[in-house]
Design a protein around this motif. Structure first.
Motif, PDB file in Angstrom:
ATOM      1  N   LEU A  53      62.767  42.798  85.307  1.00  0.00           N
ATOM      2  CA  LEU A  53      61.836  42.146  84.390  1.00  0.00           C
ATOM      3  C   LEU A  53      60.688  43.079  84.026  1.00  0.00           C
ATOM      4  CD1 LEU A  53      61.684  38.588  86.001  1.00  0.00           C
ATOM      5  CD2 LEU A  53      62.839  39.228  83.876  1.00  0.00           C
ATOM      6  N   ALA A  54      60.149  43.752  85.027  1.00  0.00           N
ATOM      7  CA  ALA A  54      59.025  44.651  84.769  1.00  0.00           C
ATOM      8  C   ALA A  54      59.436  45.819  83.879  1.00  0.00           C
ATOM      9  CB  ALA A  54      58.448  45.151  86.082  1.00  0.00           C
ATOM     10  N   LYS A  55      60.620  46.394  84.138  1.00  0.00           N
ATOM     11  CA  LYS A  55      61.108  47.505  83.320  1.00  0.00           C
ATOM     12  C   LYS A  55      61.309  47.090  81.867  1.00  0.00           C
ATOM     13  CE  LYS A  55      64.544  49.936  84.634  1.00  0.00           C
ATOM     14  NZ  LYS A  55      65.894  50.242  85.160  1.00  0.00           N
ATOM     15  N   SER A  56      61.736  45.858  81.656  1.00  0.00           N
ATOM     16  CA  SER A  56      62.037  45.395  80.302  1.00  0.00           C
ATOM     17  C   SER A  56      60.787  45.055  79.508  1.00  0.00           C
ATOM     18  CB  SER A  56      62.944  44.161  80.367  1.00  0.00           C
ATOM     19  OG  SER A  56      62.225  43.028  80.840  1.00  0.00           O
ATOM     20  N   GLY A  57      59.621  45.066  80.153  1.00  0.00           N
ATOM     21  CA  GLY A  57      58.391  44.682  79.478  1.00  0.00           C
ATOM     22  C   GLY A  57      58.110  43.198  79.524  1.00  0.00           C
ATOM     23  N   PHE A  58      58.879  42.461  80.312  1.00  0.00           N
ATOM     24  CA  PHE A  58      58.718  41.011  80.397  1.00  0.00           C
ATOM     25  C   PHE A  58      57.293  40.618  80.764  1.00  0.00           C
ATOM     26  CE2 PHE A  58      58.740  37.069  82.833  1.00  0.00           C
ATOM     27  CZ  PHE A  58      59.509  36.225  82.061  1.00  0.00           C
ATOM     28  N   TYR A  59      56.675  41.369  81.666  1.00  0.00           N
ATOM     29  CA  TYR A  59      55.350  41.005  82.157  1.00  0.00           C
ATOM     30  C   TYR A  59      54.209  41.545  81.297  1.00  0.00           C
ATOM     31  CZ  TYR A  59      57.628  39.597  86.534  1.00  0.00           C
ATOM     32  OH  TYR A  59      58.408  38.985  87.478  1.00  0.00           O
ATOM     33  N   ASP A  60      54.524  42.311  80.268  1.00  0.00           N
ATOM     34  CA  ASP A  60      53.472  42.882  79.434  1.00  0.00           C
ATOM     35  C   ASP A  60      52.585  41.776  78.859  1.00  0.00           C
ATOM     36  OD1 ASP A  60      54.703  45.248  79.945  1.00  0.00           O
ATOM     37  OD2 ASP A  60      55.139  45.761  77.857  1.00  0.00           O
ATOM     38  N   GLY A  61      51.299  41.924  79.046  1.00  0.00           N
ATOM     39  CA  GLY A  61      50.354  40.982  78.474  1.00  0.00           C
ATOM     40  C   GLY A  61      50.136  39.717  79.280  1.00  0.00           C
ATOM     41  N   THR A  62      50.814  39.584  80.424  1.00  0.00           N
ATOM     42  CA  THR A  62      50.597  38.388  81.250  1.00  0.00           C
ATOM     43  C   THR A  62      49.344  38.558  82.100  1.00  0.00           C
ATOM     44  OG1 THR A  62      51.976  39.194  83.076  1.00  0.00           O
ATOM     45  CG2 THR A  62      53.066  37.921  81.345  1.00  0.00           C
ATOM     46  N   HIS A  63      48.850  37.437  82.610  1.00  0.00           N
ATOM     47  CA  HIS A  63      47.642  37.425  83.419  1.00  0.00           C
ATOM     48  C   HIS A  63      47.893  36.683  84.736  1.00  0.00           C
ATOM     49  CE1 HIS A  63      46.021  38.072  79.386  1.00  0.00           C
ATOM     50  NE2 HIS A  63      44.957  38.579  79.961  1.00  0.00           N
ATOM     51  N   ILE A  64      47.040  36.946  85.689  1.00  0.00           N
ATOM     52  CA  ILE A  64      46.962  36.039  86.835  1.00  0.00           C
ATOM     53  C   ILE A  64      46.506  34.700  86.283  1.00  0.00           C
ATOM     54  CG2 ILE A  64      45.494  35.466  88.801  1.00  0.00           C
ATOM     55  CD1 ILE A  64      45.841  38.305  89.772  1.00  0.00           C
ATOM     56  N   HIS A  65      47.310  33.667  86.520  1.00  0.00           N
ATOM     57  CA  HIS A  65      47.059  32.398  85.847  1.00  0.00           C
ATOM     58  C   HIS A  65      46.555  31.292  86.759  1.00  0.00           C
ATOM     59  CE1 HIS A  65      51.327  32.104  87.169  1.00  0.00           C
ATOM     60  NE2 HIS A  65      51.005  30.849  87.431  1.00  0.00           N
ATOM     61  N   ARG A  66      46.585  31.524  88.067  1.00  0.00           N
ATOM     62  CA  ARG A  66      46.143  30.475  88.979  1.00  0.00           C
ATOM     63  C   ARG A  66      45.664  31.108  90.275  1.00  0.00           C
ATOM     64  NH1 ARG A  66      49.081  26.621  92.712  1.00  0.00           N
ATOM     65  NH2 ARG A  66      47.725  24.807  92.911  1.00  0.00           N
ATOM     66  N   VAL A  67      44.604  30.556  90.814  1.00  0.00           N
ATOM     67  CA  VAL A  67      44.059  31.017  92.077  1.00  0.00           C
ATOM     68  C   VAL A  67      43.772  29.809  92.956  1.00  0.00           C
ATOM     69  CG1 VAL A  67      42.147  32.210  93.219  1.00  0.00           C
ATOM     70  CG2 VAL A  67      42.990  33.053  91.026  1.00  0.00           C
ATOM     71  N   VAL A  68      44.261  29.843  94.182  1.00  0.00           N
ATOM     72  CA  VAL A  68      43.840  28.894  95.211  1.00  0.00           C
ATOM     73  C   VAL A  68      42.876  29.662  96.102  1.00  0.00           C
ATOM     74  CG1 VAL A  68      44.552  27.403  97.105  1.00  0.00           C
ATOM     75  CG2 VAL A  68      46.043  27.678  95.105  1.00  0.00           C
ATOM     76  N   PRO A  69      41.592  29.366  96.037  1.00  0.00           N
ATOM     77  CA  PRO A  69      40.597  30.196  96.731  1.00  0.00           C
ATOM     78  C   PRO A  69      40.934  30.433  98.193  1.00  0.00           C
ATOM     79  CG  PRO A  69      39.509  28.599  95.315  1.00  0.00           C
ATOM     80  CD  PRO A  69      40.975  28.250  95.315  1.00  0.00           C
ATOM     81  N   ASP A  70      40.866  31.701  98.584  1.00  0.00           N
ATOM     82  CA  ASP A  70      41.117  32.121  99.966  1.00  0.00           C
ATOM     83  C   ASP A  70      42.537  31.838 100.432  1.00  0.00           C
ATOM     84  OD1 ASP A  70      38.495  33.061 100.293  1.00  0.00           O
ATOM     85  OD2 ASP A  70      37.789  31.061 100.815  1.00  0.00           O
ATOM     86  N   GLU A  71      43.458  31.594  99.503  1.00  0.00           N
ATOM     87  CA  GLU A  71      44.840  31.266  99.878  1.00  0.00           C
ATOM     88  C   GLU A  71      45.855  32.090  99.091  1.00  0.00           C
ATOM     89  OE1 GLU A  71      45.821  29.242 102.248  1.00  0.00           O
ATOM     90  OE2 GLU A  71      43.897  28.317 102.795  1.00  0.00           O
ATOM     91  N   PHE A  72      45.970  31.803  97.778  1.00  0.00           N
ATOM     92  CA  PHE A  72      47.017  32.384  96.938  1.00  0.00           C
ATOM     93  C   PHE A  72      46.448  32.855  95.607  1.00  0.00           C
ATOM     94  CE2 PHE A  72      49.012  28.854  99.319  1.00  0.00           C
ATOM     95  CZ  PHE A  72      49.975  29.549 100.043  1.00  0.00           C
ATOM     96  N   VAL A  73      47.119  33.842  95.027  1.00  0.00           N
ATOM     97  CA  VAL A  73      46.847  34.301  93.667  1.00  0.00           C
ATOM     98  C   VAL A  73      48.194  34.404  92.954  1.00  0.00           C
ATOM     99  CG1 VAL A  73      46.013  36.206  92.253  1.00  0.00           C
ATOM    100  CG2 VAL A  73      44.767  35.566  94.321  1.00  0.00           C
ATOM    101  N   TYR A  74      48.320  33.717  91.813  1.00  0.00           N
ATOM    102  CA  TYR A  74      49.599  33.601  91.130  1.00  0.00           C
ATOM    103  C   TYR A  74      49.662  34.425  89.851  1.00  0.00           C
ATOM    104  CZ  TYR A  74      50.137  29.392  93.985  1.00  0.00           C
ATOM    105  OH  TYR A  74      50.223  28.516  95.029  1.00  0.00           O
ATOM    106  N   GLY A  75      50.833  35.009  89.582  1.00  0.00           N
ATOM    107  CA  GLY A  75      51.074  35.729  88.341  1.00  0.00           C
ATOM    108  C   GLY A  75      52.537  35.636  87.954  1.00  0.00           C
ATOM    109  N   GLY A  76      52.875  36.300  86.850  1.00  0.00           N
ATOM    110  CA  GLY A  76      54.276  36.426  86.470  1.00  0.00           C
ATOM    111  C   GLY A  76      54.799  35.448  85.450  1.00  0.00           C
ATOM    112  N   CYS A  77      53.946  34.557  84.938  1.00  0.00           N
ATOM    113  CA  CYS A  77      54.439  33.569  83.973  1.00  0.00           C
ATOM    114  C   CYS A  77      54.303  34.113  82.557  1.00  0.00           C
ATOM    115  CB  CYS A  77      53.664  32.267  84.090  1.00  0.00           C
ATOM    116  SG  CYS A  77      54.240  31.004  82.918  1.00  0.00           S
ATOM    117  N   PRO A  78      55.378  34.106  81.776  1.00  0.00           N
ATOM    118  CA  PRO A  78      55.282  34.623  80.403  1.00  0.00           C
ATOM    119  C   PRO A  78      54.331  33.813  79.530  1.00  0.00           C
ATOM    120  CG  PRO A  78      57.384  33.516  80.749  1.00  0.00           C
ATOM    121  CD  PRO A  78      56.750  33.653  82.086  1.00  0.00           C
TER     122      PRO A  78
END
Length: 221
Positions: A53-78
């Motif tokens: 996915l990364a090689k194909s450019g799938f993640y280009d322009g995506t952002h970290i979209h969700r944070v659970v404070p002191d727990e998790f940080v989420y990314g990877g959603c188109p």
């Protein structure tokens, strides 16, 4: 943003590594680069899906979209390219697309190096059987996330699709072991990265990501 333009065909003696660049939030306006190790030796299918996915450019322009404070940080959603998109947290790869397997699976009957693997009708991959010595959800590790089928950016325990989502464990989460496969870890600037990830939201600014280079990928030619 995420991108993966550079490859190096090196030996199988080491796990692949990548450089991930953070900008925004607590990282500041200047890009900060950290190294990540991808666990080809433990979770080859999950890692191969991510690399493809990364090689194909799938993640280009995506952002970290969700944070659970002191727990998790989420990314990877188109859908996170537009942070106002209500579908953020539910996206994934195109159905039926394929990717090469870069490693030996835990069951040799499942796949071998160079096999072409196919994503399912929802764009997801089959849950990979974790080896007995599977990596744990420790501080600084990167795990595969599930896209919620209910249209909410949640972290489902039993439903959802393995596709493109991932999350950083900013602290250890033993209750996630054997539920969410760990496919990598922060390998350089680790303490700084983990501490900053814990506070990656500041005044509503979200962190953008880019994977700029990789090495130690096996050659399939």
């Amino acid at each position: 943003m995420l991108a993966l333009p550079l490859l190096a065909s090196l030996s199988l003696g080491a796990n692949p590594t990548a450089k991930m660049t953070f900008t925004g939030g607590f990282w500041g306006s200047e890009p900060k680069v950290i190294g990540i190790e991808l666990f080809l030796d433990k979770m080859p299918v999950t890692m191969s899906n991510f690399v493809d996915l990364a090689k194909s450019g799938f993640y280009d322009g995506t952002h970290i979209h969700r944070v659970v404070p002191d727990e998790f940080v989420y990314g990877g959603c188109p859908h996170s390219k537009d942070l106002t998109n209500p579908k953020t947290g539910t996206g994934g790869p195109e159905p039926g697309t394929t990717f090469p397997n870069l490693g030996v699976c835990s069951k040799t009957s499942e796949c071998v190096i160079g096999d072409t693997l196919k994503r399912n009708a929802e764009g997801g991959i089959d849950e990979e059987q974790m080896p007995a010595n599977a990596p744990l959800n420790l501080k600084g590790t990167i795990s595969m996330g599930r896209a919620s089928k209910k249209g909410k950016p949640t972290l489902p325990a039993t439903d959802g699709m393995w596709g493109s989502l991932f999350f950083f464990n900013v602290v250890e989460h033993p209750n996630q072991n054997e539920k969410f496969p760990v496919f990598g870890k922060v390998s350089s600037r680790a303490n700084d990265a983990a501490n900053r990830l814990r506070h990656c939201k500041k005044k509503g600014v979200l962190v953008s990501l880019r994977i700029s280079a990789m090495s130690h990928l096996p050659s399939l030619s």
